[in-house]
Design a protein around this motif. Structure first.
Motif: not given
Lengths: 355, 355
Positions: B97, B104-105, B108, B122, B124, B129-130, B134, B159
């Motif tokens: 992703n 990511g959401d 996932g 992931q 990000p 998002s990082q 994550s 991640v």
């Protein structure tokens, strides 16, 4: 107390007269709300029993969906989630799934994904869901004609089984459920297989005595392999061809019940086992004879073969684009991860059609 | 080797220059296929970096969706699942992703529910998002204006974080991500809070040095409480009011970025903390001043108050129909499960509006 309790790693299965056990499960976590998912059949035949026996402090909220595998898809999930929101269901709430496999699989999926997961209890009311869907934590819905294409693994707080609900079912539904019991015996219990072969009339069977060993087989297999990475695949016997036949029939004007399709799948995959993994011809004949005796014969048109192969190719049990089977070496003695080629698969369908 | 690895219970976070680590993750399980989910932005700016650096044996399959929170819903999931089926993705496949929180959401969630779960990594590419998405395994999509209403908890295989991706972002996106870093400092790390207050220009920040302690806070909290049963709720600071403001703005012609909404939420909930849990007035002023300095002021119309309260009432963090908050006793010292009444909540919005 229920007559029989099967303990799994993180929940119990209560078999017959489970009402006090269920009350304890509900009381233990002090749920703010209890919601029950039903279809029009279980609302009429099973919900009154539940309401009378349970007598909760909480008001029992009810969500009703339409009965049938053809409703096991996203539109219905969206309706269920909307209703959960409308009832103000939060993470401190409990969902009871009162019904067959569709209610259990889809209701469990909706509960497991609503607000990232609320607790749920499975109360399977069909023989199939009692013996099959009640152990293993498999939840999901169909997508694009692929059965259970979208879903996840999550265990319920408890499973409550009572053969009393079977009296509310048409006999075809009971016969459909018997297919999984037959499968359990073929992959793991030759003695139960010999017992089952003595069944003459489905109306007079003592289901409790058959359910308990069958659930015991499934428990052992699932606990050894909770996420279906290996040995649990023995439970897929009859299901590669059976699922394809079921998916295809779902689109037609003559849909099949799950167990009726799996019965066909077990005959075909016994034929594959005879050809590929040395299942004795005598066993193939015995399996064929008993299954035809119970289920009769379904006409499969040869024009459907390409569609059936295509559905098998998309089966989620496959790896590396090869169609994956569980086969038998003998009754009670399975082999996982067996590959078969299209020619032999079609030959097994021809075998069924020739009977 | 990556410059820094944070080890969690069942996966690692690789920070900066993670390509060899990612190759090892992919090589270890011998995946049959690798598919990467992107939006039009990450396809243009991030996918070329990935393709150049990764050089896999497998062909990299690409699924592109439209960028933006307004697409984080079922129609997009259905498109992703259709594409996964069309690409022949099976349980031996891996999904990458590559994008912000939505990718990511939702990516996932789609991976975790496709065929009951395929592996995913992931990557990000936004600061938000990082630092936020994550760690913690929270996956999901919006439903009926409720953010992340449908989802589940499941950890990725890894991640992979690199601040190099931040250079591809507009400055508003970076500023949005900073809100979660501010939150981590307010709930757990007064020293980092003092550091952050020295930020003058977002273009010259050394993000690695800020990301690592911030991820460390989140790791500690999440590992203590993986399913958000208790202490993990400290991470909800600013999010009860913030999510409502964000959901409401999403429907309007002036949507807010997540962090911009959480910034407003943190000011309002600091006010609630001042009124209810003895946050010193001095700290309230310090928090208000710094957040306004970074984010400026957003006009909230009083006519939106009933909608905002309604959204808070439906928040999945609530229990027993009461609106649940995390509040501060002092900077670095939070309290979970604080209830506030509608009057005081509206007073906190008035406080923000009066600034």
């Amino acid at each position: 107390m229920s007559a029989k309790t099967i303990q799994l790693t993180d929940y119990n299965i209560y078999i017959t007269n489970f009402w006090n056990d269920l009350k304890q499960v509900i009381g233990k976590k002090n749920y703010s709300k209890v919601v029950v998912l039903v279809d029009e059949n279980t609302r009429q035949h099973c919900l009154p029993i539940l309401q009378q026996q349970l007598q909760l402090e909480q008001k029992l909220l009810v969500i009703e969906i339409k009965a049938g595998e053809q409703h096991k898809h996203f539109a219905t999930c969206q309706y269920i989630w909307e209703q959960l929101l409308a009832h103000g269901i939060d993470r401190q709430s409990l969902a009871l799934n009162l019904g067959g496999g569709v209610i259990g699989d889809m209701g469990g999926f909706c509960a497991a994904t609503f607000k990232r997961g609320i607790d749920f209890v499975q109360i399977p009311t069909t023989l199939l869901s009692q013996v099959d869907a009640s152990i293993g934590g498999k939840l999901g819905i169909d997508f694009q004609t692929i059965k259970n294409c979208i879903g996840l693994f999550k265990n319920p707080q408890a499973v409550c089984i009572d053969p009393v609900f079977l009296k509310t079912l048409p006999i075809e539904e009971v016969r459909s459920g018997l297919a999984e019991i037959i499968k359990h015996s073929l992959i793991a219990d030759e003695i139960q297989w010999k017992n089952l072969m003595t069944i003459e009339d489905l109306n007079t069977v003592d289901w409790s005595s058959i359910l308990v060993p069958s659930l015991g087989i499934k428990k052992t297999v699932v606990e050894e392999d909770p996420f279906e990475k290996g040995w649990r695949k023995i439970l897929n016997f009859g299901h590669t061809i059976g699922h394809a036949v079921e998916s295809h029939a779902l689109e037609s004007s003559h849909p099949l019940l799950h167990g009726e399709a799996i019965a066909i799948g077990m005959i075909c995959e016994s034929y594959l086992s005879y050809k590929q993994t040395n299942l004795p011809e005598e066993s193939l004949k015995e399996i064929t004879h008993f299954i035809l005796h119970i289920y009769g014969k379904r006409i499969i048109d040869k024009t459907s073969y390409p569609d059936l192969l295509d559905l098998m190719t998309k089966d989620k049990k496959n790896e590396n684009d090869q169609i994956n089977f569980t086969m038998l070496q003998s009754i009670g003695n399975p082999l996982i991860n067996q590959i078969s080629d299209p020619k032999t698969i079609l030959e097994s369908l021809d075998y069924y059609c020739s009977l």
